[in-house]
Every structure is written in C-alpha cells, then in structure tokens.
Enzyme design. Sequence first.
Site, PDB file in Angstrom:
ATOM      1  N   GLY A 126       0.818  -1.199   0.000  1.00 23.86           N
ATOM      2  CA  GLY A 126       0.000   0.000   0.000  1.00 23.86           C
ATOM      3  C   GLY A 126       0.851   1.246   0.000  1.00 23.86           C
ATOM      4  N   GLU A 182       4.671 -10.969   3.730  1.00 27.58           N
ATOM      5  CA  GLU A 182       4.236 -11.421   2.408  1.00 27.58           C
ATOM      6  C   GLU A 182       5.158 -10.890   1.317  1.00 27.58           C
ATOM      7  OE1 GLU A 182       0.165 -11.227  -0.346  1.00 27.58           O
ATOM      8  OE2 GLU A 182       0.311 -10.082   1.514  1.00 27.58           O
ATOM      9  N   GLY A 230      -2.738 -10.554   2.212  1.00 26.70           N
ATOM     10  CA  GLY A 230      -2.358 -11.216   3.453  1.00 26.70           C
ATOM     11  C   GLY A 230      -2.762 -10.462   4.697  1.00 26.70           C
TER      12      GLY A 230
END
Length: 444
Positions: free
Chosen positions: A230, A253, A352
């Site tokens: 993000g 992840e 995730g």
Amino acid sequence: MGKTDPGRGAVDWREHYESRMVTPEAIVEKVASGDRVYIATGHECPALVGALLGRAYELKGVQIRRISSFWEDYGIFTDEWSSTLRLNVSFATPSSRSAIAEGIVDYTVVGFGDLQRHIDQGRSGSTGYDHCWFTATPPDENGFCSVGAELWDLKTGMAHSKVKAVGINSHLPRTFGDTLVHVSEIDCFFNYDEPAAHRMRRGPGPAAKAIAQHVSTLVCSGDTVEIGAGTTTFALAELGAFDGKEDIGFFSETAAPGILDLVKRGIVTSKRATLHPGKFVTTGLTALGPEDWDYVNENPFFEFHNYDYVLNPTVIAQNDNMVAINNALAIDLKGQVAVSSIGPRLLAGSGGQLSFHTGAFLSKGGRAVTVLPSTTSEGSVSRIVHQHPQGQVVTVPWDLADTVVTEYGVAELLGKTMRERAEALIAIAHPDQRPELEEAARNL
C-alpha cells in the site's frame, strides 16, 4: 537455494532439458478451449501471453488464473475478449477494477493464502489447472533451476497443474528457501532472457511522514515485523519508522521499498526472531526492483517460502512480538476495517492482511497495526466513518480491532468499550471531521 542433490537426475537431466526446449508458440499450441492456465505471481511472461492472444480467435472459454492482474496492458479487459480469455484474480488493481465491476474479469476470494483447499477437497467442482507458466534461472550443474525472488503461489500452481512450462531467464537471481525446481519436474522450456522492468509506484501522501513517526513508537528492537502492500505502508521504511531500532526481524508477504537498506544498515537482522532466526522471510520481492536482485542473489539471509505457509496465521503467530502493519481504506467507529472495497465496488483485495492481523493478534507480545490517512487524497472525505456504507466488504472484524494510526495519532482499541473505541478513533480523525463524527456517535 541450499545444497542441490547431485543424485537426482544427474545422468539424464541435460537430455531432458535440451530435448524439451521449444518456442513460446509451441507451448501455447497445447492450450485448448476450456483449459485453465495458471500464471504464477511475479512470473508474467509477455511472450507467452502474446502467443496466447495470437490464438484467441481459435479458442473459447480459456481461464487465466492469477492472484493479481497483469502488469502489462494486453487489451483483454473488454467484452470482446471475455468469452475467449477470461482472467480470474484475487486482488483488484487500477487496471482491472472497472473490468471486475463490469463482470469481464472474475474475482475469487482467498482466505489465509490457501489457494488449494477447494482443489484438495474437491470443492467447487475444481480439479486443478491444465497449464502452469512461470520463469526460472538456467539449471545448475545438478539440474536445479531457481525461480528467483518471486515465489508466491508458484509451487501451489505447479502442484495442481498438468503441464508445466518455464521461461529460462539468466537475469533472475538464485535464491534460498523453497525456490528450487528440478528440470525433471518441468514439461517444456523456452528461452526468455529478458531483464525485469522497473515497476513504478505511487509516492507517499502528505500524511505518510507523520504516520511513520507514530508507527515508530509502536515498534521495539527485537520485534518481528510485517509490512503490507500500500502507498502508506510502503513509505514507512524510507520515512524512518524503523530508524534507531536494533535486530528487527522480518516475516512478511512481500518486502517494502527501503527494507533492503535497513538490512544493509544492520537494523533488520532477525537475530531475535523465534521462528526463523537469522533469516529474512518473504514470498516475493515484487515491490522492489531488479536493481535489488544482485544483493539477494546467492544470499542465504533471504529465504522465500510459499504463499500458503507465510500467510498461515498459525505460522505467523509462532513469531513472538510479531508486529503486523497494514493499510486500510476506511474504518468505522466500531473498529471494523475496510481493505478491499468502498461500498460494493472492489478496489483492491485483502491479500495477506487478515492473515497477518490475526497472526499478530495471536502472537505472544504481538500487535496488529492498521494505518491510514485521516481523509481521502483530496481531503474532503473522512476515512474514519461512523458506519460503513451498504455493501461494504469488511476484512478485519471488530473482534480483532487492535491499534489504528493516522497522521493525528494512535488509537488503541483492544479491550475498549464501544464508546471508548469511538472516542479514540474520533481523536485521530481529521479535526474538521470530528464534530460530525461526534454527532453521529451520539446518535448511534
């Protein structure tokens, strides 16, 4: 990477490899109408996709399965292509959002990184895939190829596919973990010796620096961290959220920009990690560029493990002092976190996030941190809302609400009453939005 076994296929692997070296067009010739093609995350090969598009008018009902959408724009997100080549993803991207909304691209929800449970248990009528396509390094002296710095779901795709085809690329790094594939496991090969393109990312918003400063107060030396994908989270390392810490562990992840710099500076060492001490554990380095691969190449500090292992909450929770840091699109005053959509419109995917939030929540000494700017980019709409709109997808339920950070501070929700949660969240909302939220809270 580890030590390869010279006994496995030592006599005939070269013959197998050389006799099955073909062209991308020959591989695509094996695809029939109705087939299911698995393209592993981080292993998109334009040569194969282009060859498949070249046969589009001969085929019907071919499904392409990926976790995320393509990096390249192949022009298939139209009604014209949907009956011929239909993409099925589990994470919406800017290039695929409209196509998902219009029903041109399918969307499959995946829980805790488990991409194979429905296949293993024979659910949903699924029997696996007909083809699995990915890229790998040339084989070593014992016939083992490395899939480089992008493992993700590759082994899952291989295990559930009939025909495996690999593009051999000498530009990929050789890596450690579960990244080796012997040539005897592959049905055909083709040359794809292309350097990876540098993937552009959006720069951080104006709130990111203050959010990084607040996050820094929540991370202690010796903690093991996960940093979700993000705009805000990907800026944390570069904006100093982990500066001044020691022996930070990494179990995540993917790797955020700036993380390798923390490794080089001795901040990320994983020396105190309880599950994989002395190791940097991830599924892939998608957020980083090929310029980082030289550092990862043949470097045993970096271990790549399969998606369903790294995203398993029971595995994540085995890391003591696990701090999961993830983005949100919005959060309501009850503590329900929205990650994938605003209302019914899908904008991303949970990836995730629920896995790591849950794992950190269960970890001894762990903490699950949700970060978000207080308002949308134009500043007019609060991301802290009194209640979510109709059709909203909630990824993190109120039962697991923990720590929330905006540029205005930190809200601790764990163990709080509903009134206390609302007060804590309003206190970190944008000052212009607080009166309206206070009024709505009273009405609620």
